[in-house]
Design a protein around this motif. Structure first.
Motif, PDB file in Angstrom:
ATOM      1  N   ILE A   1       0.835  -1.203   0.000  1.00  0.00           N
ATOM      2  CA  ILE A   1       0.000   0.000   0.000  1.00  0.00           C
ATOM      3  C   ILE A   1       0.869   1.250   0.000  1.00  0.00           C
ATOM      4  CG2 ILE A   1      -1.706   1.335   1.286  1.00  0.00           C
ATOM      5  CD1 ILE A   1      -2.833  -1.122  -0.057  1.00  0.00           C
ATOM      6  N   SER A   2       1.737   1.381   0.980  1.00  0.00           N
ATOM      7  CA  SER A   2       2.539   2.593   1.106  1.00  0.00           C
ATOM      8  C   SER A   2       3.682   2.653   0.103  1.00  0.00           C
ATOM      9  CB  SER A   2       3.104   2.710   2.530  1.00  0.00           C
ATOM     10  OG  SER A   2       3.980   1.632   2.809  1.00  0.00           O
ATOM     11  N   ASN A   3       4.093   1.504  -0.448  1.00  0.00           N
ATOM     12  CA  ASN A   3       5.222   1.486  -1.379  1.00  0.00           C
ATOM     13  C   ASN A   3       4.969   0.465  -2.486  1.00  0.00           C
ATOM     14  OD1 ASN A   3       7.702   2.160  -2.435  1.00  0.00           O
ATOM     15  ND2 ASN A   3       8.889   0.965  -0.969  1.00  0.00           N
ATOM     16  N   ALA A   4       3.800   0.573  -3.106  1.00  0.00           N
ATOM     17  CA  ALA A   4       3.375  -0.417  -4.098  1.00  0.00           C
ATOM     18  C   ALA A   4       4.304  -0.498  -5.298  1.00  0.00           C
ATOM     19  CB  ALA A   4       1.950  -0.105  -4.561  1.00  0.00           C
ATOM     20  N   LYS A   5       4.919   0.629  -5.679  1.00  0.00           N
ATOM     21  CA  LYS A   5       5.766   0.624  -6.879  1.00  0.00           C
ATOM     22  C   LYS A   5       7.013  -0.238  -6.712  1.00  0.00           C
ATOM     23  CE  LYS A   5       8.219   4.911  -5.626  1.00  0.00           C
ATOM     24  NZ  LYS A   5       9.525   4.268  -5.424  1.00  0.00           N
ATOM     25  N   ASP A   6       7.411  -0.473  -5.454  1.00  0.00           N
ATOM     26  CA  ASP A   6       8.591  -1.294  -5.192  1.00  0.00           C
ATOM     27  C   ASP A   6       8.241  -2.668  -4.644  1.00  0.00           C
ATOM     28  OD1 ASP A   6      10.416   0.707  -5.970  1.00  0.00           O
ATOM     29  OD2 ASP A   6      10.275   1.657  -4.000  1.00  0.00           O
ATOM     30  N   CYS A   7       6.954  -3.015  -4.655  1.00  0.00           N
ATOM     31  CA  CYS A   7       6.519  -4.263  -4.044  1.00  0.00           C
ATOM     32  C   CYS A   7       6.559  -5.415  -5.047  1.00  0.00           C
ATOM     33  CB  CYS A   7       5.107  -4.131  -3.471  1.00  0.00           C
ATOM     34  SG  CYS A   7       4.550  -5.635  -2.638  1.00  0.00           S
ATOM     35  N   ILE A   8       7.332  -6.417  -4.709  1.00  0.00           N
ATOM     36  CA  ILE A   8       7.380  -7.678  -5.453  1.00  0.00           C
ATOM     37  C   ILE A   8       6.964  -8.788  -4.503  1.00  0.00           C
ATOM     38  CG2 ILE A   8       8.810  -9.264  -6.800  1.00  0.00           C
ATOM     39  CD1 ILE A   8      10.757  -6.907  -7.259  1.00  0.00           C
ATOM     40  N   VAL A   9       6.046  -9.634  -4.939  1.00  0.00           N
ATOM     41  CA  VAL A   9       5.610 -10.779  -4.141  1.00  0.00           C
ATOM     42  C   VAL A   9       6.291 -12.026  -4.682  1.00  0.00           C
ATOM     43  CG1 VAL A   9       3.637 -12.123  -3.333  1.00  0.00           C
ATOM     44  CG2 VAL A   9       3.385  -9.657  -3.754  1.00  0.00           C
ATOM     45  N   MET A  10       7.018 -12.720  -3.833  1.00  0.00           N
ATOM     46  CA  MET A  10       7.689 -13.966  -4.207  1.00  0.00           C
ATOM     47  C   MET A  10       7.090 -15.087  -3.368  1.00  0.00           C
ATOM     48  SD  MET A  10      10.343 -15.348  -6.052  1.00  0.00           S
ATOM     49  CE  MET A  10      11.654 -14.113  -6.265  1.00  0.00           C
ATOM     50  N   ILE A  11       6.646 -16.155  -4.013  1.00  0.00           N
ATOM     51  CA  ILE A  11       6.036 -17.265  -3.285  1.00  0.00           C
ATOM     52  C   ILE A  11       6.752 -18.576  -3.602  1.00  0.00           C
ATOM     53  CG2 ILE A  11       3.774 -16.141  -3.261  1.00  0.00           C
ATOM     54  CD1 ILE A  11       2.885 -18.179  -5.395  1.00  0.00           C
ATOM     55  N   ILE A  12       6.663 -19.497  -2.649  1.00  0.00           N
ATOM     56  CA  ILE A  12       7.047 -20.894  -2.859  1.00  0.00           C
ATOM     57  C   ILE A  12       5.741 -21.664  -2.974  1.00  0.00           C
ATOM     58  CG2 ILE A  12       8.292 -22.872  -1.933  1.00  0.00           C
ATOM     59  CD1 ILE A  12       9.881 -20.893  -0.180  1.00  0.00           C
ATOM     60  N   TYR A  13       5.511 -22.285  -4.114  1.00  0.00           N
ATOM     61  CA  TYR A  13       4.211 -22.895  -4.355  1.00  0.00           C
ATOM     62  C   TYR A  13       4.332 -24.411  -4.540  1.00  0.00           C
ATOM     63  CZ  TYR A  13       5.521 -22.884  -9.336  1.00  0.00           C
ATOM     64  OH  TYR A  13       6.162 -23.095 -10.521  1.00  0.00           O
ATOM     65  N   GLU A  14       3.240 -25.083  -4.225  1.00  0.00           N
ATOM     66  CA  GLU A  14       3.140 -26.529  -4.373  1.00  0.00           C
ATOM     67  C   GLU A  14       2.774 -26.884  -5.826  1.00  0.00           C
ATOM     68  OE1 GLU A  14       4.113 -28.512  -2.258  1.00  0.00           O
ATOM     69  OE2 GLU A  14       3.755 -27.779  -0.233  1.00  0.00           O
ATOM     70  N   PRO A  15       3.008 -28.148  -6.244  1.00  0.00           N
ATOM     71  CA  PRO A  15       3.277 -29.289  -5.379  1.00  0.00           C
ATOM     72  C   PRO A  15       4.761 -29.578  -5.126  1.00  0.00           C
ATOM     73  CG  PRO A  15       2.875 -30.070  -7.594  1.00  0.00           C
ATOM     74  CD  PRO A  15       2.700 -28.577  -7.639  1.00  0.00           C
ATOM     75  N   SER A  16       5.672 -28.825  -5.736  1.00  0.00           N
ATOM     76  CA  SER A  16       7.088 -29.176  -5.624  1.00  0.00           C
ATOM     77  C   SER A  16       7.929 -28.071  -5.007  1.00  0.00           C
ATOM     78  CB  SER A  16       7.652 -29.534  -7.009  1.00  0.00           C
ATOM     79  OG  SER A  16       6.943 -30.617  -7.565  1.00  0.00           O
ATOM     80  N   CYS A  17       7.281 -27.115  -4.338  1.00  0.00           N
ATOM     81  CA  CYS A  17       7.992 -26.017  -3.671  1.00  0.00           C
ATOM     82  C   CYS A  17       8.932 -25.285  -4.626  1.00  0.00           C
ATOM     83  CB  CYS A  17       8.747 -26.534  -2.451  1.00  0.00           C
ATOM     84  SG  CYS A  17       7.664 -26.913  -1.063  1.00  0.00           S
ATOM     85  N   GLN A  18       8.339 -24.730  -5.675  1.00  0.00           N
ATOM     86  CA  GLN A  18       9.080 -23.931  -6.654  1.00  0.00           C
ATOM     87  C   GLN A  18       8.766 -22.452  -6.445  1.00  0.00           C
ATOM     88  OE1 GLN A  18       7.578 -27.269  -9.513  1.00  0.00           O
ATOM     89  NE2 GLN A  18       8.780 -25.825 -10.724  1.00  0.00           N
ATOM     90  N   LEU A  19       9.490 -21.591  -7.172  1.00  0.00           N
ATOM     91  CA  LEU A  19       9.388 -20.150  -6.985  1.00  0.00           C
ATOM     92  C   LEU A  19       8.621 -19.478  -8.115  1.00  0.00           C
ATOM     93  CD1 LEU A  19      13.051 -19.428  -5.824  1.00  0.00           C
ATOM     94  CD2 LEU A  19      11.012 -19.200  -4.393  1.00  0.00           C
ATOM     95  N   ALA A  20       7.841 -18.458  -7.729  1.00  0.00           N
ATOM     96  CA  ALA A  20       7.182 -17.590  -8.702  1.00  0.00           C
ATOM     97  C   ALA A  20       7.094 -16.197  -8.108  1.00  0.00           C
ATOM     98  CB  ALA A  20       5.796 -18.118  -9.062  1.00  0.00           C
ATOM     99  N   PHE A  21       7.101 -15.175  -8.970  1.00  0.00           N
ATOM    100  CA  PHE A  21       6.998 -13.806  -8.459  1.00  0.00           C
ATOM    101  C   PHE A  21       6.120 -12.962  -9.359  1.00  0.00           C
ATOM    102  CE2 PHE A  21      10.602 -13.432 -11.391  1.00  0.00           C
ATOM    103  CZ  PHE A  21      10.362 -12.222 -12.028  1.00  0.00           C
ATOM    104  N   ILE A  22       5.640 -11.848  -8.786  1.00  0.00           N
ATOM    105  CA  ILE A  22       4.851 -10.881  -9.536  1.00  0.00           C
ATOM    106  C   ILE A  22       5.148  -9.492  -8.994  1.00  0.00           C
ATOM    107  CG2 ILE A  22       2.807 -11.012  -8.042  1.00  0.00           C
ATOM    108  CD1 ILE A  22       1.117 -10.852 -10.639  1.00  0.00           C
ATOM    109  N   ARG A  23       5.241  -8.500  -9.892  1.00  0.00           N
ATOM    110  CA  ARG A  23       5.491  -7.109  -9.509  1.00  0.00           C
ATOM    111  C   ARG A  23       4.167  -6.366  -9.491  1.00  0.00           C
ATOM    112  NH1 ARG A  23      10.593  -7.247 -13.606  1.00  0.00           N
ATOM    113  NH2 ARG A  23       9.032  -8.456 -14.738  1.00  0.00           N
ATOM    114  N   LEU A  24       3.816  -5.817  -8.317  1.00  0.00           N
ATOM    115  CA  LEU A  24       2.541  -5.118  -8.184  1.00  0.00           C
ATOM    116  C   LEU A  24       2.467  -3.933  -9.142  1.00  0.00           C
ATOM    117  CD1 LEU A  24       1.972  -6.873  -5.697  1.00  0.00           C
ATOM    118  CD2 LEU A  24       1.177  -4.808  -4.531  1.00  0.00           C
TER     119      LEU A  24
END
Length: 426
Positions: free
Chosen positions: A199-222
């Motif tokens: 909210i306060s710094n959305a332009k610099d916010c990147i969400v990185m997740i570890i997702y199933e079923p094999s605990c891999q990485l994905a990201f998205i830039r708000l």
């Protein structure tokens, strides 16, 4: 003296309609003022005697002095809830945020409790949140809904009995991957972290997740990406991810550490590098889980947690040991260490939090406060509930199996894993 006492009882935030409907204003003022030094009380009261304006119109400087003297997370929450102007001052002091609070499901629909572990107190407000498993980062909760949409939730903007704040829930695009759980969709996100407040710094916010079923990485830039970027499927079994400086770091089950630089034109071949390789053998008698934490600027630590499972589908899980390793940047390897000094760590399903015990009254230095978290083994806790929590003293190598009386009671009543959280922007 009589007039000063009247000013204390008068309360705060009288012109703020939201404040009037959400808390007892006089109680809020007394709760905050009772924690101040005599000098600070006189400062606020003298200000009021010289100015007939409302408490909500107090200038920033005296309120900054108030915040400096608040050590309890509960009082920080109360301060921010007084009125919009006090909340704004609290937001400006987020770098001085207090130690973590425990967020635990009550068993009632969409109702969660907050507990101040240091003072062994349950906050006199409840949060309206889904009955789901959460990850956490920078005070935000991360989960997934039945349509595989990843959701960010600001828990402090969803106080029971108050109108939820705008943008208290942020829905990201659905995760497109095979093999996801359908019935327990909230277990599809194993761990997550965010680079900045959305909210306060959305332009610099990147969400990185570890997702199933094999605990891999994905990201998205708000506000920039419309779909998730999936990192090389060969990098599997990631156990934790953390944002440090301007890069992400991820550790896998072998203790291999990867550095991920999210550039404008992300190129996986160039922007994902192996920083440290496995330098020790895993003890195969136990389930070992790795956690990452930043102790200080450019000081990265890995915590290894050793767990044992009892026989049977729903029997106990118990943590038996912890080990600490510091990243040696020059030699690109993990080095074992035997102390945290004045630091206390908080580990679980949220990003690991470190605090200076000397500046957080009630917490013990050189200790790890740990919660029962998702281990990819058993979703159902059975009648016992999540019981693998406590405090580990690194120097004595001894465990205290109850965090505090109230915290232990809250967690034993729940069929959901509890989570550490910190105050964030309302």
């Amino acid at each position: 003296m009589g007039r000063r006492r009247f000013l204390r009882l008068k309360g705060v935030g009288l012109e703020d309609k939201e404040c009037q409907t959400s808390i007892n204003r006089g109680t809020a003022g007394l709760l905050i003022i009772s924690h101040l030094t005599i000098a600070s009380i006189n400062l606020l009261l003298d200000f009021k005697l010289m100015d007939s304006s409302d408490w909500a119109k107090l200038q920033k400087h005296p309120l900054d002095l108030v915040l400096e003297r608040l050590t309890s997370p509960l009082d920080y929450v109360r301060f921010s809830a007084v009125c919009m102007s006090w909340n704004s001052v609290a937001d400006d002091n987020l770098s001085k945020r207090t130690a973590p609070m425990l967020l635990s499901y009550t068993g009632e629909e969409e109702t969660w409790n907050l507990c101040d572990v240091a003072d062994d107190k349950v906050l006199d407000l409840q949060l309206e949140l889904p009955n789901k498993r959460f990850c956490g980062s920078r005070g935000w909760l991360i989960t997934m809904d039945e349509n595989f949409i990843v959701t960010l939730i600001n828990p402090f903007s969803r106080v029971n009995g108050r109108r939820p704040k705008e943008n208290s829930i942020i829905n990201l695009p659905a995760l497109l991957t095979r093999g996801k759980r359908v019935k327990q969709c909230d277990f599809n996100v194993f761990k997550a972290t965010i680079s900045a407040d959305p909210i306060s710094n959305a332009k610099d916010c990147i969400v990185m997740i570890i997702y199933e079923p094999s605990c891999q990485l994905a990201f998205i830039r708000l506000n920039k990406d419309t779909t998730w970027t999936y990192i090389d499927s060969r990098r599997r079994m990631i156990e934790d991810v953390l944002y440090v400086g301007d890069k992400f770091y991820a550790v896998d089950y072998k203790s291999q550490l990867f550095c991920i630089d999210i550039t404008t034109q992300f190129d996986e071949e160039e922007d994902v590098i192996l920083v440290a390789e496995e330098a020790f053998e895993q003890d195969k008698r136990y389930l070992v889980k790795n956690y990452l934490v930043e102790l200080s600027e450019n000081e990265l630590l890995m915590v290894k947690r050793y767990m044992f499972f009892g026989p049977g589908q729903h029997d106990f899980r118990i943590t038996l040991n912890f080990e600490l390793f510091k990243l040696d940047h020059d030699n690109c390897e993990w080095t074992k260490i035997n102390t945290l000094g004045d630091v206390a760590l908080f580990i679980g399903d949220s990003s690991t939090i470190s605090v200076l015990a000397s500046s957080s009254l009630g917490y013990l230095p050189n200790c790890i406060y740990f919660l029962h978290d998702w281990d990819r083994q058993r979703i159902d806790f059975g009648s016992r509930g999540p019981r693998d929590f406590g405090v580990y003293n690194i120097e004595s190598k001894k465990f205290s199996r109850d965090v505090t009386t109230h915290a232990a009671a809250l967690m034993k009543m729940s069929n959901r894993t509890p989570i550490w959280t910190q105050w964030t922007v309302l």
